[in-house]
Design a protein around this motif. Structure first.
Motif, PDB file in Angstrom:
ATOM      1  N   ALA A  10       7.242  -3.601  -0.695  1.00  0.00           N
ATOM      2  CA  ALA A  10       6.728  -3.335  -2.042  1.00  0.00           C
ATOM      3  C   ALA A  10       7.007  -1.891  -2.457  1.00  0.00           C
ATOM      4  CB  ALA A  10       5.225  -3.593  -2.085  1.00  0.00           C
ATOM      5  N   LEU A  11       7.162  -1.693  -3.771  1.00  0.00           N
ATOM      6  CA  LEU A  11       7.348  -0.346  -4.299  1.00  0.00           C
ATOM      7  C   LEU A  11       6.051   0.441  -4.119  1.00  0.00           C
ATOM      8  CD1 LEU A  11       9.222  -1.129  -7.631  1.00  0.00           C
ATOM      9  CD2 LEU A  11      10.209  -0.317  -5.493  1.00  0.00           C
ATOM     10  N   ARG A  12       6.179   1.723  -3.804  1.00  0.00           N
ATOM     11  CA  ARG A  12       5.018   2.593  -3.642  1.00  0.00           C
ATOM     12  C   ARG A  12       5.057   3.663  -4.737  1.00  0.00           C
ATOM     13  NH1 ARG A  12       4.426  -0.244   0.339  1.00  0.00           N
ATOM     14  NH2 ARG A  12       3.737   0.084   2.426  1.00  0.00           N
ATOM     15  N   THR A  13       3.910   4.007  -5.261  1.00  0.00           N
ATOM     16  CA  THR A  13       3.843   5.105  -6.219  1.00  0.00           C
ATOM     17  C   THR A  13       3.862   6.407  -5.435  1.00  0.00           C
ATOM     18  OG1 THR A  13       1.443   5.246  -6.211  1.00  0.00           O
ATOM     19  CG2 THR A  13       2.453   3.728  -7.821  1.00  0.00           C
ATOM     20  N   ILE A  14       4.107   7.502  -6.144  1.00  0.00           N
ATOM     21  CA  ILE A  14       4.131   8.799  -5.487  1.00  0.00           C
ATOM     22  C   ILE A  14       2.758   9.121  -4.887  1.00  0.00           C
ATOM     23  CG2 ILE A  14       3.657  10.125  -7.587  1.00  0.00           C
ATOM     24  CD1 ILE A  14       5.659  12.251  -6.450  1.00  0.00           C
ATOM     25  N   GLY A  15       1.699   8.712  -5.572  1.00  0.00           N
ATOM     26  CA  GLY A  15       0.355   8.953  -5.058  1.00  0.00           C
ATOM     27  C   GLY A  15       0.085   8.200  -3.774  1.00  0.00           C
ATOM     28  N   GLU A  16       0.509   6.941  -3.730  1.00  0.00           N
ATOM     29  CA  GLU A  16       0.313   6.138  -2.516  1.00  0.00           C
ATOM     30  C   GLU A  16       1.089   6.718  -1.340  1.00  0.00           C
ATOM     31  OE1 GLU A  16      -0.287   1.755  -4.608  1.00  0.00           O
ATOM     32  OE2 GLU A  16       1.733   2.437  -4.086  1.00  0.00           O
ATOM     33  N   TYR A  49       8.613   5.388  -8.438  1.00  0.00           N
ATOM     34  CA  TYR A  49       8.344   4.250  -7.568  1.00  0.00           C
ATOM     35  C   TYR A  49       9.330   4.309  -6.406  1.00  0.00           C
ATOM     36  CZ  TYR A  49       5.361   2.474 -11.228  1.00  0.00           C
ATOM     37  OH  TYR A  49       4.350   2.348 -12.153  1.00  0.00           O
ATOM     38  N   TYR A  50       8.800   4.374  -5.212  1.00  0.00           N
ATOM     39  CA  TYR A  50       9.614   4.516  -4.011  1.00  0.00           C
ATOM     40  C   TYR A  50       9.898   3.151  -3.395  1.00  0.00           C
ATOM     41  CZ  TYR A  50       8.668   9.496  -4.296  1.00  0.00           C
ATOM     42  OH  TYR A  50       8.598  10.793  -4.710  1.00  0.00           O
ATOM     43  N   ARG A  51      11.191   2.859  -3.205  1.00  0.00           N
ATOM     44  CA  ARG A  51      11.619   1.627  -2.537  1.00  0.00           C
ATOM     45  C   ARG A  51      11.413   1.782  -1.036  1.00  0.00           C
ATOM     46  NH1 ARG A  51      16.309   2.755  -6.375  1.00  0.00           N
ATOM     47  NH2 ARG A  51      16.439   4.452  -4.916  1.00  0.00           N
ATOM     48  N   ALA A  52      11.583   0.698  -0.299  1.00  0.00           N
ATOM     49  CA  ALA A  52      11.380   0.715   1.157  1.00  0.00           C
ATOM     50  C   ALA A  52      12.273   1.764   1.826  1.00  0.00           C
ATOM     51  CB  ALA A  52      11.639  -0.665   1.740  1.00  0.00           C
ATOM     52  N   GLU A  53      13.540   1.880   1.374  1.00  0.00           N
ATOM     53  CA  GLU A  53      14.437   2.866   1.995  1.00  0.00           C
ATOM     54  C   GLU A  53      14.016   4.295   1.657  1.00  0.00           C
ATOM     55  OE1 GLU A  53      16.635   1.108  -1.630  1.00  0.00           O
ATOM     56  OE2 GLU A  53      15.499   0.322   0.060  1.00  0.00           O
TER      57      GLU A  53
END
Length: 121
Positions: A10-16, A49-53
């Protein structure tokens, strides 16, 4: 939902992501300026939004800086060297298998890490 875990891809936000690695968000934004490999998706309002890679790369950068004593410059050199060796392997058709326990590939990575550490010292 509190306590709900996101799926691995799943995409992660910068905060997460910042909370996950224990660094402030501005550090992740700074790393984006220093590591061209780190390019999260940006959506409306410049939300990242950060991808898994991207998540894997951020974790690796954090580990190298925090646990292995690398400097920003040292990590930059290491990532650039790895990119060059991957390109050379791909051109030669000798890319190691994915997760196959390729001993030569692991030795190559170990040797490049050792060289990077020596250069960084």
């Amino acid at each position: 939902m509190p306590g709900a875990e996101k799926a691995a891809g799943a995409l992660r936000t910068i905060g997460e992501l910042a909370q996950e690695i224990g660094r402030p968000q501005h550090i992740l934004r700074y790393w984006e300026t220093r590591f061209p490999q780190l390019r999260p998706l940006t959506r409306a309002g410049n939300r990242r939004y950060y991808r898994a890679e991207d998540v894997a790369l951020v974790r690796r950068i954090h580990d190298l800086l925090s646990n292995h004593g690398y400097t920003i410059r040292g990590v930059q050199k290491l990532l650039a060297a790895e990119k060059g060796s991957r390109a050379a392997r791909a051109a030669a058709g000798t890319s190691p298998g994915v997760g196959g326990g390729d001993k030569q590939g692991l030795k190559t990575v170990r040797d490049s890490l050792a060289r990077a550490l020596d250069e960084d010292s």
